[in-house]
Scaffold this active site. Structure first.
Site, PDB file in Angstrom:
ATOM      1  N   SER A 183      32.152  42.210 -11.582  1.00 38.26           N
ATOM      2  CA  SER A 183      32.663  43.554 -11.851  1.00 38.26           C
ATOM      3  C   SER A 183      34.018  43.521 -12.531  1.00 38.26           C
ATOM      4  O   SER A 183      34.559  44.576 -12.879  1.00 38.26           O
ATOM      5  CB  SER A 183      32.781  44.328 -10.540  1.00 38.26           C
ATOM      6  OG  SER A 183      33.787  43.772  -9.722  1.00 38.26           O
ATOM      7  N   THR A 205      34.727  47.290  -9.904  1.00 37.91           N
ATOM      8  CA  THR A 205      36.161  47.376 -10.209  1.00 37.91           C
ATOM      9  C   THR A 205      36.915  46.830  -9.010  1.00 37.91           C
ATOM     10  O   THR A 205      36.395  46.849  -7.899  1.00 37.91           O
ATOM     11  CB  THR A 205      36.576  48.866 -10.375  1.00 37.91           C
ATOM     12  OG1 THR A 205      35.836  49.449 -11.433  1.00 37.91           O
ATOM     13  CG2 THR A 205      38.051  49.043 -10.649  1.00 37.91           C
ATOM     14  N   THR A 248      38.985  46.007 -14.251  1.00 33.89           N
ATOM     15  CA  THR A 248      37.525  46.141 -14.234  1.00 33.89           C
ATOM     16  C   THR A 248      36.882  45.659 -15.520  1.00 33.89           C
ATOM     17  O   THR A 248      37.532  45.638 -16.572  1.00 33.89           O
ATOM     18  CB  THR A 248      37.157  47.637 -14.037  1.00 33.89           C
ATOM     19  OG1 THR A 248      35.753  47.756 -13.847  1.00 33.89           O
ATOM     20  CG2 THR A 248      37.549  48.479 -15.236  1.00 33.89           C
ATOM     21  N   ARG A 302      33.426  52.072 -24.719  1.00 32.56           N
ATOM     22  CA  ARG A 302      33.541  53.037 -23.609  1.00 32.56           C
ATOM     23  C   ARG A 302      34.713  52.628 -22.717  1.00 32.56           C
ATOM     24  O   ARG A 302      34.870  51.460 -22.350  1.00 32.56           O
ATOM     25  CB  ARG A 302      32.246  53.052 -22.812  1.00 32.56           C
ATOM     26  CG  ARG A 302      32.273  53.941 -21.537  1.00 32.56           C
ATOM     27  CD  ARG A 302      32.601  53.169 -20.300  1.00 32.56           C
ATOM     28  NE  ARG A 302      32.463  53.971 -19.087  1.00 32.56           N
ATOM     29  CZ  ARG A 302      32.911  53.590 -17.889  1.00 32.56           C
ATOM     30  NH1 ARG A 302      33.520  52.424 -17.746  1.00 32.56           N
ATOM     31  NH2 ARG A 302      32.754  54.353 -16.835  1.00 32.56           N
ATOM     32  N   THR A 344      37.616  53.333  -7.508  1.00 32.75           N
ATOM     33  CA  THR A 344      36.518  52.548  -8.074  1.00 32.75           C
ATOM     34  C   THR A 344      35.319  53.496  -8.125  1.00 32.75           C
ATOM     35  O   THR A 344      35.327  54.544  -7.490  1.00 32.75           O
ATOM     36  CB  THR A 344      36.179  51.320  -7.203  1.00 32.75           C
ATOM     37  OG1 THR A 344      35.777  51.763  -5.895  1.00 32.75           O
ATOM     38  CG2 THR A 344      37.365  50.376  -7.050  1.00 32.75           C
ATOM     39  N   GLY A 345      34.297  53.114  -8.864  1.00 34.65           N
ATOM     40  CA  GLY A 345      33.113  53.972  -8.938  1.00 34.65           C
ATOM     41  C   GLY A 345      32.984  54.633 -10.289  1.00 34.65           C
ATOM     42  O   GLY A 345      33.570  54.157 -11.275  1.00 34.65           O
TER      43      GLY A 345
END
Ligand code: GLY
Length: 358
Positions: free
Chosen positions: A85, A205, A223, A233, A256-257
């Site tokens: 990640s 992340t 990340t 992106r 995170t997420g």
């Protein structure tokens, strides 16, 4: 224009020549920004940060500034080929190229630096720090970030491990509705080739925030972003106020997420502001989750009960050393909501709270 005297020039040149990633440290912090000496230190991180909090606390206990400590902590994950990640071994974009995002924020000097879509450099957090210390900018992206890193002595290397390449290939071979290209649609449309976040795709992340012995706060988020993303992106991690935020008088927060949800809500700065108003770190993180859920208007991103169906997690500490973690979801496919913490005595994994249970 200010001219350097020869003596000062030599001093400046010697410092500049000190080479890549050598920090000048933070010896001179303006008095009004000094925290409370002998604070009880605390380090929080996302659940993949158990070693990071251990490393950061070890450094803090020997007198390190919180920013030095959290960067050294997350460097463990950035360098780890098995953490897919972050950094080296991170899952690549849709073309099979690893692109990294990172940001740092230093409480006592109220400065920040960030890089986004950085290729071939495995420690974006160190480059982010150099953006903060050695430029007049806050965020440098893409080709410019790579050139900047190389100018400071970072070496380019292939960040795509065989394991990450094989995962990418599986995704590539099963493409169809699992990419991010959307057909024309309305916000009410339900079935438009829904983006399915399955085992092949995720937003890994690491975030880490710390309060050091001087009562100073700092944070880092780093990340490889959303796996198999459209090249270029950028998620929330390198955006100050979204992926992290620090106010040395109040607290620090990070995430995170699903970065897109957080980019639309700038949750980290909101969490710090809610803590300033008296909310505990956990309450403030939960408020951020509620805000993400309530603000979403896109049908395709909601479940049958109208709840935002992706996950975002928030982590926060305040000036008193209190901490908290909350996510939108826990249970089922979202798994347990956990975070890493070092309270000065031991490093541990703790459970966070969630808005919804699956
Ligand atoms: N939160 C990480 C990302 O969305 O890139």
């Amino acid at each position: 224009m200010k001219h350097l005297k020869r003596r000062d020039f030599i001093k400046a040149a010697a410092l500049a020549g000190a080479g890549a990633v050598v920090s000048k440290g933070f010896a001179k912090i303006p008095l009004e920004n000094i925290g409370s000496p002998n604070s009880k230190p605390v380090v929080i991180a996302s659940a993949n940060g158990l070693k990071a909090v251990e490393k950061a606390m070890e450094m803090i206990k020997s007198g390190a500034d919180a920013l030095d400590a959290v960067i050294a902590g997350v460097n463990i994950n950035e360098n780890d080929p098995n953490d897919n990640s972050v950094g080296y071994g991170g899952l690549p974009n849709e073309e099979g190229v690893v692109e990294l995002d990172a940001a740092v924020m230093h409480g006592p000097s109220y400065r920040a630096g960030a890089v986004a879509a950085l290729r071939n450099i495995k420690n974006p957090s160190k480059v982010a720090r150099l953006v903060m210390e050695r430029t007049d900018h806050v965020l440098i992206v893409g080709e410019g970030a790579l050139k900047f890193a190389k100018a400071h002595g970072f070496k380019e290397e292939n960040l795509l491990t065989d394991e990450a390449r094989e995962e990418w290939l599986k995704w590539k071979e099963n493409l169809s509705k699992e990419d991010d290209w959307l057909p024309p649609h309305n916000i009410d449309d339900d079935d438009i080739g829904e983006i399915i976040r399955n085992y092949y795709r995720y937003y890994g992340t690491i975030h880490c925030s710390a309060l050091d012995l001087n009562g100073n706060l700092s944070a880092v988020t780093t990340t490889s972003g959303l796996s198999y993303k459209i090249p270029g992106r950028v998620g929330d991690s390198p955006i100050i106020g979204a992926g992290l935020y620090v106010d040395n008088e109040v607290g620090a927060a990070g995430s995170t997420g699903r970065g897109e949800a957080n980019l639309l809500n700038c949750s980290s700065v909101m969490i710090v502001e809610w803590m300033r108003q008296g909310k505990s770190p956990e309450e403030a993180c939960l408020l951020a989750c509620k805000r993400v859920n309530e603000r979403c208007r896109e049908r395709r991103l909601k479940d049958e009960k109208g709840r935002f169906k992706h996950n975002v997690k928030f982590y926060a500490i305040n000036k008193k050393g209190e901490f908290g973690c909350a996510s939108l979801w826990s249970g089922g496919r979202y798994g347990k909501i956990q975070f890493a913490l070092h309270d000065g005595n031991e490093a541990k994994i703790l459970d966070g709270v969630s808005l919804f249970k699956a």
